[in-house]
Design a protein around this motif. Structure first.
Motif, PDB file in Angstrom:
ATOM      1  N   ILE A 128      68.700  95.365  48.469  1.00 23.19           N
ATOM      2  CA  ILE A 128      68.916  96.290  49.855  1.00 23.19           C
ATOM      3  C   ILE A 128      70.490  96.231  49.930  1.00 23.19           C
ATOM      4  O   ILE A 128      71.373  95.692  49.799  1.00 23.19           O
ATOM      5  CB  ILE A 128      68.456  95.396  50.964  1.00 23.19           C
TER       6      ILE A 128
ATOM      7  N   GLU B 218      70.127  70.328  53.706  1.00 24.55           N
ATOM      8  CA  GLU B 218      70.025  71.295  52.416  1.00 24.55           C
ATOM      9  C   GLU B 218      70.277  70.637  51.167  1.00 24.55           C
ATOM     10  O   GLU B 218      71.324  69.759  50.987  1.00 24.55           O
ATOM     11  CB  GLU B 218      71.286  72.440  52.797  1.00 24.55           C
TER      12      GLU B 218
ATOM     13  N   ALA C 266      63.197  76.160  56.723  1.00 23.56           N
ATOM     14  CA  ALA C 266      64.021  77.427  56.324  1.00 23.56           C
ATOM     15  C   ALA C 266      64.102  77.409  54.954  1.00 23.56           C
ATOM     16  O   ALA C 266      65.413  77.513  54.372  1.00 23.56           O
ATOM     17  CB  ALA C 266      65.366  77.471  57.319  1.00 23.56           C
TER      18      ALA C 266
ATOM     19  N   MET D 258      64.844  91.104  53.943  1.00 22.57           N
ATOM     20  CA  MET D 258      64.545  89.528  54.446  1.00 22.57           C
ATOM     21  C   MET D 258      65.412  89.176  55.510  1.00 22.57           C
ATOM     22  O   MET D 258      65.115  88.414  56.158  1.00 22.57           O
ATOM     23  CB  MET D 258      64.722  88.549  53.434  1.00 22.57           C
TER      24      MET D 258
ATOM     25  N   GLY E 235      71.734  79.180  50.166  1.00 21.81           N
ATOM     26  CA  GLY E 235      70.385  79.277  49.637  1.00 21.81           C
ATOM     27  C   GLY E 235      70.290  80.136  48.303  1.00 21.81           C
ATOM     28  O   GLY E 235      70.941  79.820  47.308  1.00 21.81           O
TER      29      GLY E 235
ATOM     30  N   MET F 216      57.173  69.518  49.787  1.00 19.82           N
ATOM     31  CA  MET F 216      57.404  68.145  50.548  1.00 19.82           C
ATOM     32  C   MET F 216      56.074  67.595  50.951  1.00 19.82           C
ATOM     33  O   MET F 216      55.069  68.289  51.095  1.00 19.82           O
ATOM     34  CB  MET F 216      58.371  68.651  52.035  1.00 19.82           C
TER      35      MET F 216
ATOM     36  N   ALA G 107      68.377  81.789  56.761  1.00 21.54           N
ATOM     37  CA  ALA G 107      67.536  81.454  57.706  1.00 21.54           C
ATOM     38  C   ALA G 107      68.035  80.341  58.533  1.00 21.54           C
ATOM     39  O   ALA G 107      68.036  80.302  59.797  1.00 21.54           O
ATOM     40  CB  ALA G 107      66.017  81.262  57.201  1.00 21.54           C
TER      41      ALA G 107
ATOM     42  N   VAL H  36      65.542  72.547  57.885  1.00 19.07           N
ATOM     43  CA  VAL H  36      65.538  72.256  56.327  1.00 19.07           C
ATOM     44  C   VAL H  36      65.723  73.579  55.536  1.00 19.07           C
ATOM     45  O   VAL H  36      65.174  74.633  55.743  1.00 19.07           O
ATOM     46  CB  VAL H  36      64.109  71.727  55.755  1.00 19.07           C
TER      47      VAL H  36
ATOM     48  N   VAL I 173      65.078  67.049  51.658  1.00 14.18           N
ATOM     49  CA  VAL I 173      63.923  66.367  52.756  1.00 14.18           C
ATOM     50  C   VAL I 173      62.418  66.400  51.816  1.00 14.18           C
ATOM     51  O   VAL I 173      62.159  67.322  51.036  1.00 14.18           O
ATOM     52  CB  VAL I 173      63.497  67.492  53.742  1.00 14.18           C
TER      53      VAL I 173
HETATM   54  C1  LIG Z   1      67.811  86.645  42.700  1.00 15.43           C
HETATM   55  C2  LIG Z   1      67.186  86.897  44.167  1.00 15.43           C
HETATM   56  C3  LIG Z   1      67.348  88.200  44.750  1.00 15.43           C
HETATM   57  C4  LIG Z   1      67.313  88.380  46.073  1.00 15.43           C
HETATM   58  N1  LIG Z   1      67.507  89.647  46.575  1.00 15.43           N
HETATM   59  C5  LIG Z   1      67.200  89.902  47.594  1.00 15.43           C
HETATM   60  C6  LIG Z   1      67.346  91.283  48.390  1.00 15.43           C
HETATM   61  O1  LIG Z   1      68.126  91.966  47.685  1.00 15.43           O
HETATM   62  N2  LIG Z   1      66.873  91.596  49.446  1.00 15.43           N
HETATM   63  C7  LIG Z   1      66.052  90.981  50.156  1.00 15.43           C
HETATM   64  O2  LIG Z   1      65.674  91.202  51.274  1.00 15.43           O
HETATM   65  N3  LIG Z   1      65.662  89.358  49.555  1.00 15.43           N
HETATM   66  C8  LIG Z   1      66.114  89.106  48.417  1.00 15.43           C
HETATM   67  N4  LIG Z   1      65.889  87.943  47.826  1.00 15.43           N
HETATM   68  C9  LIG Z   1      65.273  87.122  48.805  1.00 15.43           C
HETATM   69  C10 LIG Z   1      65.865  85.961  49.243  1.00 15.43           C
HETATM   70  O3  LIG Z   1      65.643  84.637  48.943  1.00 15.43           O
HETATM   71  C11 LIG Z   1      66.280  86.195  51.021  1.00 15.43           C
HETATM   72  O4  LIG Z   1      66.805  87.569  50.895  1.00 15.43           O
HETATM   73  C12 LIG Z   1      67.001  85.217  51.557  1.00 15.43           C
HETATM   74  O5  LIG Z   1      68.148  85.017  51.005  1.00 15.43           O
HETATM   75  C13 LIG Z   1      66.401  83.998  52.045  1.00 15.43           C
HETATM   76  O6  LIG Z   1      67.206  83.155  52.870  1.00 15.43           O
HETATM   77  P1  LIG Z   1      66.310  81.925  53.334  1.00 15.43           P
HETATM   78  O7  LIG Z   1      67.368  81.059  54.029  1.00 15.43           O
HETATM   79  O8  LIG Z   1      64.895  82.200  54.080  1.00 15.43           O
HETATM   80  O9  LIG Z   1      65.906  80.962  52.138  1.00 15.43           O
HETATM   81  P2  LIG Z   1      66.826  80.472  50.783  1.00 15.43           P
HETATM   82  O10 LIG Z   1      68.049  81.578  50.833  1.00 15.43           O
HETATM   83  O11 LIG Z   1      66.041  80.276  49.751  1.00 15.43           O
HETATM   84  O12 LIG Z   1      67.368  79.277  51.273  1.00 15.43           O
HETATM   85  C14 LIG Z   1      66.484  78.106  51.372  1.00 15.43           C
HETATM   86  C15 LIG Z   1      67.212  76.690  51.205  1.00 15.43           C
HETATM   87  O13 LIG Z   1      66.448  75.773  51.354  1.00 15.43           O
HETATM   88  C16 LIG Z   1      66.773  74.668  50.632  1.00 15.43           C
HETATM   89  N5  LIG Z   1      65.728  73.711  50.589  1.00 15.43           N
HETATM   90  C17 LIG Z   1      64.323  74.126  50.304  1.00 15.43           C
HETATM   91  N6  LIG Z   1      63.521  72.979  50.290  1.00 15.43           N
HETATM   92  C18 LIG Z   1      64.303  72.180  50.649  1.00 15.43           C
HETATM   93  C19 LIG Z   1      64.245  70.411  50.788  1.00 15.43           C
HETATM   94  N7  LIG Z   1      62.876  70.235  51.040  1.00 15.43           N
HETATM   95  N8  LIG Z   1      65.077  69.684  51.793  1.00 15.43           N
HETATM   96  C20 LIG Z   1      66.218  70.494  51.425  1.00 15.43           C
HETATM   97  N9  LIG Z   1      66.596  71.795  51.242  1.00 15.43           N
HETATM   98  C21 LIG Z   1      65.613  72.455  50.877  1.00 15.43           C
HETATM   99  C22 LIG Z   1      67.073  75.440  49.391  1.00 15.43           C
HETATM  100  O14 LIG Z   1      68.004  74.694  48.476  1.00 15.43           O
HETATM  101  C23 LIG Z   1      67.801  76.677  49.725  1.00 15.43           C
HETATM  102  O15 LIG Z   1      69.069  76.577  49.749  1.00 15.43           O
HETATM  103  C24 LIG Z   1      66.349  87.565  46.827  1.00 15.43           C
HETATM  104  C25 LIG Z   1      65.856  86.390  45.970  1.00 15.43           C
HETATM  105  C26 LIG Z   1      66.459  85.861  45.011  1.00 15.43           C
HETATM  106  C27 LIG Z   1      66.067  84.738  44.448  1.00 15.43           C
END
Ligand SMILES: Cc1cc2nc3c(=O)[nH]c(=O)nc-3n(C[C@H](O)[C@H](O)[C@H](O)COP(=O)(O)OP(=O)(O)OC[C@H]3O[C@@H](n4cnc5c(N)ncnc54)[C@H](O)[C@@H]3O)c2cc1C
Length: 547
Positions: free
Chosen positions: A63, A42, A145, A445, A49, A398, A23, A18, A115
């Motif tokens: 970073i 997604e 994810a 991250m 994301g 969820m 990630a 998810v 989801v």
């Molecule tokens: C503005 C901002 C700036 C950031 N800058 C940094 C940085 O400089 N350095 C750093 O380390 N981190 C930073 N972060 C943290 C950042 O979230 C992570 O670095 C990284 O992008 C996370 O990736 P991810 O795939 O885990 O989650 P996300 O990128 O948050 O992706 C999760 C995805 O899951 C989807 N999703 C969630 N629930 C559901 C569902 N029920 N059904 C379907 N889809 C779903 C969402 O739509 C989203 O697209 C920042 C965060 C924000 C908000």
């Protein structure tokens, strides 16, 4: 796209993933490479994301680009050219789209599909997953994810429905951008996002009013173009650089000091010189990495915090505004240490006003603006940089149900319960990427995500090789891990701040420190040890036994 398997007793997919941010994309790649079938769901209509949703002016990572990027593919590392030290959101989004194309990921990603439920069917030993388009499927494993900062917090502003101007949530910014020329704009919030937005909007708007409840510490980014020679140097050194990051505290290439020196023991002139050098170089994480005891020792923290306050006073010419911008409500680093370009300088502009909401609280939004106890501020537009329901928001949105139909909401009613931030007792075959109680938001991250994805993929390969049908965190191992996470946090100053790390920004959220502060390197070793011991602390059930 993988098609559901027709066989009635087999799940449709080996894994449902998810989320399609950093990630989800890498998880899909790893599982496919290992020969598993997987389907990603997604909610957004594109991959990326965080970098898909957060398109506000000034959005960038904090970073350095060369580190805030995948390390799993040396070819990708060498091929991609970053233009800036800290790239803007469109560039990071382009990078993630490039990754999706390069590794042919799109065929297994269902976009525009949220989801809504994932229920563990104990008899069949599989997850039944439902989405908001009426779709259903089954999978042996479910990998969340869903992101730590992906659920924006609803603004709790009285009278918001009366406001006739435009309102913009930074985490759901219009795709075509917004032109604030000639407008009177307000910004609510002064966290990481607002600190990026404010200087940009101030340059465009006729007037900008910043409504501040809590002043935050910010460090200059010293952003600029990434010169070709520097990029080449980094690329040539990538194996060493990534190895350092993997073993580091924060996921950046700074070695753990052999014999850490206590900041309080450093003579003031020497400490000042070090801080001046770091300030001139820019970078929030490097400031923390240079003096990690600032998060533990109040005296060390006070010395570094006072250095930063001195910089604010030296930058902001109006002494009253400077004092308001000096954080005093929390130790430095106990709320996310922000990174900025011209944030404090912006308050020297004639078209910017700072309003202290602690002294003059918001009464209501009106048709034409925002009324505080002392004044009415006329606004054409209001920007809400009001943060996220962090760490648990997307998971609890969820309807996740594990063994005996018990819901995650129920299991986590008093705060998240996980083993290693990777799994939760009572929820077999469910994995969390950068879940609560893992280092996650306290690190770069991307490094934390890669570590979790690799661990999960290796785990599934191990289970497959041994004919194991189910893996579940054991309650005692989970309790031990949680006690350790809490003990590490309690030995620091972190729980003192009313931060989103403890859920303080969401009314009614249980107050628990939600990240693991032991450092990414030591955490990685612990996870590797658990795997090497045959997944110690997890119950593994062979295929022939009912789950
Ligand atoms: C503005 C901002 C700036 C950031 N800058 C940094 C940085 O400089 N350095 C750093 O380390 N981190 C930073 N972060 C943290 C950042 O979230 C992570 O670095 C990284 O992008 C996370 O990736 P991810 O795939 O885990 O989650 P996300 O990128 O948050 O992706 C999760 C995805 O899951 C989807 N999703 C969630 N629930 C559901 C569902 N029920 N059904 C379907 N889809 C779903 C969402 O739509 C989203 O697209 C920042 C965060 C924000 C908000």
């Amino acid at each position: 796209m993988n098609h559901p398997r027709p066989h009635p007793t087999r799940p449709d997919f080996d894994a449902v993933i998810v989320g399609a941010g950093f990630a989800g994309l890498y998880m899909l790649h790893r599982l496919r490479e290992a020969g598993f079938t997987a389907r990603v769901f997604e909610a957004g209509d594109g991959v990326g994301g965080t970098w898909y949703w957060n398109r506000y002016p000034g959005a960038r990572c904090d970073i350095e680009s060369v580190d805030y990027s995948y390390s799993f593919s040396p070819e990708l590392e060498q091929a991609w050219e970053w233009s800036e030290r800290y790239p803007r959101q469109p560039e990071i989004l382009a990078y993630l789209n490039h990754v999706a194309d390069r590794f042919d990921l799109r065929r297994d990603i269902a976009l525009n599909t949220r989801v809504t439920a994932a229920h563990f069917d104990q008899g069949a030993g599989l997850w039944r997953v439902e989405n908001d388009r009426g779709g259903r499927c089954t999978a042996q494993y479910c990998v969340m994810a869903t992101g730590c900062l992906s659920v924006p917090k609803a603004p709790d502003l009285p009278g918001i429905e009366r406001f006739a101007g435009a309102t913009y949530l930074t985490a759901a910014w219009p795709r075509d951008g917004v032109d604030f020329t000639g407008q009177r704009v307000g910004v609510i919030g002064t966290g990481s996002t607002a600190i990026q937005v404010i200087p940009q909007v101030a340059r465009q708007a006729e007037h900008l009013t910043v409504f501040q409840r809590t002043a935050n510490f910010s460090v200059p980014a010293r952003n600029g173009p990434l010169e070709a020679a520097e990029q080449q140097r980094v690329k040539a050194d990538y194996p060493h650089r990534r190895a350092l990051s993997r073993q580091s505290l924060f996921g950046i290439p700074v070695a753990l000091p052999d014999t850490p020196r206590r900041t309080r023991d450093i003579p003031p002139a020497e400490l000042n010189q070090t801080l001046e050098t770091l300030w001139a170089q820019g970078g929030a994480m490097s400031l923390l990495a240079a003096a990690p005891d600032v998060l533990v020792d109040p005296e060390a923290n006070a010395r570094v915090a006072e250095f930063v306050r001195g910089k604010i006073r030296a930058t902001v010419s109006d002494p009253r505004a400077a004092e308001l911008l000096c954080p005093t409500s929390h130790p430095l680093g106990t709320k996310r240490l922000c990174l900025d370009t011209d944030y404090y300088e912006t308050f020297n502009r004639d078209n910017v006003t700072l309003v202290d909401l602690r002294a003059t609280p918001v009464e209501t939004l009106t048709e034409h603006g925002l009324r505080t106890r002392d004044a009415e501020h006329r606004l054409d537009a209001l920007i809400l940089a009001t943060g996220f329901d962090a760490m648990t928001g997307a998971l609890l949105a969820m309807d996740i149900r594990g063994r005996d139909g018990r819901s995650l909401r129920e299991a986590w009613a008093d705060g998240p319960h996980t083993y290693l931030g990777l799994a939760s007792a009572g929820f077999p075959n469910l994995f969390l990427i950068t879940g609560p109680q893992s280092p996650s938001v306290f690190t770069n991250m991307v490094m934390s995500i890669e570590q979790h994805v690799d661990w999960i993929a290796d785990c599934l390969i191990y289970l497959r090789a041994r004919g194991i049908r189910s893996i579940e965190a054991s309650a005692p191992a989970q309790a031990q891990w949680e006690a350790h996470v809490a003990a590490v946090a309690d030995a620091t100053l972190m729980p003192q701040a009313d931060s989103w790390y403890v859920g303080a920004n969401v009314p009614g959220k249980p107050r628990v420190f939600m990240a693991y502060l032991g450092g990414l390197g030591p955490y990685r070793q612990r996870c590797d040890q658990v795997a090497a011991q045959g997944y110690a602390g997890f119950a593994l059930t062979p295929a022939a036994v009912a789950v």
